[in-house]
Enzyme design. Structure first.
Site, mmCIF file in Angstrom:
data_model
loop_
_atom_site.group_PDB
_atom_site.id
_atom_site.type_symbol
_atom_site.label_atom_id
_atom_site.label_comp_id
_atom_site.label_asym_id
_atom_site.label_seq_id
_atom_site.Cartn_x
_atom_site.Cartn_y
_atom_site.Cartn_z
ATOM 1 N N GLU A 25 0.862 -1.187 0.000
ATOM 2 C CA GLU A 25 0.000 0.000 0.000
ATOM 3 C C GLU A 25 0.896 1.234 0.000
ATOM 4 O O GLU A 25 1.724 1.400 0.893
ATOM 5 C CB GLU A 25 -0.926 0.031 1.217
ATOM 6 N N GLU B 26 4.540 4.941 4.028
ATOM 7 C CA GLU B 26 4.048 6.277 4.379
ATOM 8 C C GLU B 26 5.244 7.182 4.612
ATOM 9 O O GLU B 26 6.101 6.881 5.427
ATOM 10 C CB GLU B 26 3.163 6.221 5.633
ATOM 11 N N ASN C 125 9.527 7.369 0.848
ATOM 12 C CA ASN C 125 8.865 8.039 -0.258
ATOM 13 C C ASN C 125 8.869 7.102 -1.472
ATOM 14 O O ASN C 125 9.853 6.406 -1.693
ATOM 15 C CB ASN C 125 9.626 9.336 -0.588
ATOM 16 N N ASP D 98 -2.977 11.667 -3.215
ATOM 17 C CA ASP D 98 -3.058 13.098 -3.500
ATOM 18 C C ASP D 98 -3.278 13.276 -5.001
ATOM 19 O O ASP D 98 -2.474 12.805 -5.807
ATOM 20 C CB ASP D 98 -1.754 13.774 -3.077
ATOM 21 N N ASP E 199 -11.933 9.448 -4.189
ATOM 22 C CA ASP E 199 -13.184 10.199 -4.224
ATOM 23 C C ASP E 199 -13.122 11.301 -5.270
ATOM 24 O O ASP E 199 -14.105 11.988 -5.508
ATOM 25 C CB ASP E 199 -13.447 10.837 -2.856
ATOM 26 N N THR F 295 -10.857 2.780 4.151
ATOM 27 C CA THR F 295 -9.855 3.638 4.786
ATOM 28 C C THR F 295 -10.606 4.689 5.614
ATOM 29 O O THR F 295 -11.835 4.829 5.522
ATOM 30 C CB THR F 295 -8.987 4.363 3.738
ATOM 31 N N GLU F 296 -9.851 5.464 6.390
ATOM 32 C CA GLU F 296 -10.466 6.554 7.162
ATOM 33 C C GLU F 296 -11.121 7.564 6.229
ATOM 34 O O GLU F 296 -12.239 8.033 6.478
ATOM 35 C CB GLU F 296 -9.411 7.255 8.029
ATOM 36 N N TYR F 297 -10.425 7.914 5.153
ATOM 37 C CA TYR F 297 -10.975 8.869 4.190
ATOM 38 C C TYR F 297 -12.252 8.340 3.551
ATOM 39 O O TYR F 297 -13.212 9.072 3.334
ATOM 40 C CB TYR F 297 -9.956 9.162 3.087
ATOM 41 N N GLU F 298 -12.237 7.061 3.244
ATOM 42 C CA GLU F 298 -13.397 6.450 2.595
ATOM 43 C C GLU F 298 -14.642 6.564 3.471
ATOM 44 O O GLU F 298 -15.730 6.916 2.990
ATOM 45 C CB GLU F 298 -13.092 4.989 2.285
#
Length: 212
Positions: free
Chosen positions: A44, A69, A96, A118, A154, A191-194
């Protein structure tokens, strides 16, 4: 939103070396040795706070997961999530994705997840998008012959850009979904964003792509 600095992040990462691999470059070509098994490796890129990778590891104990991450203030949250999940098939790396070929050998990874990356909407930042062709070249190198990229976002513009980028590179689109949660996929891990965007009624886009 600007992230609050966590001056204790470096020490926390080192203390949790059983979760965070501190010398990832040394495992290029031998990540399965680190996990002490021969299970498939899934990567991921942009792990964030770790909800996705921790729950995927629970759901799929027969797969080794590596979460990348680059932001130290964020990866500490992922470390906590993985620790709380009590899973042993996850390693996190504070790196990175500039050149994945420094971290992984050819054909070493079976699947890559790009979750809510992003979108870098400005044209001058196109090269930073994780679906730009220079990144696709890296993915093609480290993925196995039947490996695939799974993208969720999204952002409609980034989604459409990615579909075009995959197609122009000669990839095969295995799935193109404009409303993931309308599908009712029982194996989807959020995910949290999802969760945040879903609660706002925002559709989630997903695609799966393979190199030919």
């Amino acid at each position: 939103m600007r992230l609050r600095n966590k001056p204790w992040a470096d020490d926390f990462i080192k203390e949790n070396h059983h979760i965070t691999e501190l010398s990832p470059l040394s495992y290029k070509g031998s990540w399965r040795d680190l996990f002490q098994n021969q299970q498939a490796i899934h990567l991921e890129i942009g792990t964030g706070k770790g909800q996705f990778i921790a729950n995927m590891a629970k759901q799929h104990p027969d797969i080794n997961f590596i979460g990348m991450e680059r932001v130290k203030n964020v990866i500490v949250g992922a470390i906590k999530k993985v620790d709380e999940a009590g899973v042993r098939n996850v390693r996190l790396i504070n790196e990175n994705a500039q050149d994945l070929r420094d971290l992984f050998a050819e054909n070493e990874v079976e699947q890559i997840y790009l979750n809510f990356s992003d979108p870098w909407p400005k044209n001058r930042h196109e090269k930073r998008r994780l679906t730009f062709h220079t990144f696709l070249e890296q993915y093609e190198h480290i993925l196995s012959s039947n490996g695939e990229i799974v993208l969720k976002t999204d952002n409609r513009n980034f989604y459409e850009y990615s579909l075009v980028s995959f197609s122009q590179y000669g990839m095969e689109l295995e799935e193109v979904t404009l409303d993931l949660h309308a599908m009712g996929d029982p194996l989807n891990v959020m995910t949290e964003y999802e969760e945040k965007f879903l609660n706002k009624g925002q559709p989630i886009y997903r695609c799966r792509a393979q190199f030919r």
